[in-house]
Design a protein around this motif. Structure first.
Motif, short mmCIF file in Angstrom:
data_model
loop_
_atom_site.label_atom_id
_atom_site.label_comp_id
_atom_site.label_asym_id
_atom_site.label_seq_id
_atom_site.Cartn_x
_atom_site.Cartn_y
_atom_site.Cartn_z
N ASN A 77 45.23 38.36 45.78
CA ASN A 77 44.99 38.21 47.21
C ASN A 77 43.74 38.97 47.64
O ASN A 77 42.90 38.44 48.36
CB ASN A 77 46.21 38.71 48.00
CG ASN A 77 46.08 38.47 49.49
OD1 ASN A 77 45.41 37.55 49.95
ND2 ASN A 77 46.73 39.32 50.26
N THR A 78 43.60 40.19 47.15
CA THR A 78 42.45 41.02 47.53
C THR A 78 41.16 40.52 46.90
O THR A 78 40.15 40.32 47.59
CB THR A 78 42.70 42.48 47.11
OG1 THR A 78 43.89 42.94 47.75
CG2 THR A 78 41.53 43.37 47.49
N ARG A 81 40.20 37.02 48.08
CA ARG A 81 40.17 36.90 49.54
C ARG A 81 40.99 35.70 50.02
O ARG A 81 40.49 34.83 50.74
CB ARG A 81 38.74 36.83 50.04
CG ARG A 81 37.97 38.08 49.72
CD ARG A 81 36.58 38.05 50.22
NE ARG A 81 35.97 39.34 49.89
CZ ARG A 81 34.72 39.48 49.54
NH1 ARG A 81 33.93 38.45 49.48
NH2 ARG A 81 34.26 40.67 49.24
N ASP A 83 43.51 35.86 51.99
CA ASP A 83 43.95 36.11 53.36
C ASP A 83 45.46 35.93 53.54
O ASP A 83 45.92 35.41 54.55
CB ASP A 83 43.20 35.22 54.36
CG ASP A 83 41.72 35.50 54.39
OD1 ASP A 83 41.35 36.68 54.22
OD2 ASP A 83 40.93 34.56 54.58
#
Length: 105
Positions: A77-78, A81, A83
């Motif tokens: 997720n990080t 990206r 979101d």
């Protein structure tokens, strides 16, 4: 005394409104949908498997526990990206844990 009771009552009401969200069970249908929309395509292209699900079942998997799975979902997720909200990460991890890794809830 009435002021203290009023404040305490307000806190209890607010706690009651937000507590169910804090402790809500993961939504497996949402986790599956997110996996299909965001995870599968990336895994099938970038991992070189052709089948995006194969990354979850490969013999050299980095995921050995629920904690590992949560870390990997958060990392994706990080780094990518995506979101996703924290509850989305929880839903995806729960779906993958139940469907592919066979972790007990």
């Amino acid at each position: 005394m009435k002021m203290i009771f009023a404040r305490a009552s307000a806190i209890i009401v607010l706690w009651g409104l937000f507590t169910p969200q804090l402790f809500a069970a993961p939504d497996l249908a949402s986790g599956k949908s997110i996996d299909q929309q965001k995870c599968y395509a990336c895994h099938s292209k970038k991992a070189g498997f052709g089948n995006g699900d194969m990354i979850y079942t490969r013999s050299d998997s980095k995921v050995k526990s629920v904690a590992d799975l949560k870390k990997m979902v958060g990392l994706c997720n990080t780094e990518l990206r995506l979101d996703l909200f924290p509850e989305d990460e929880t839903d995806v991890a729960a779906y993958l844990g139940q469907t592919f890794y066979k972790f007990k809830p």
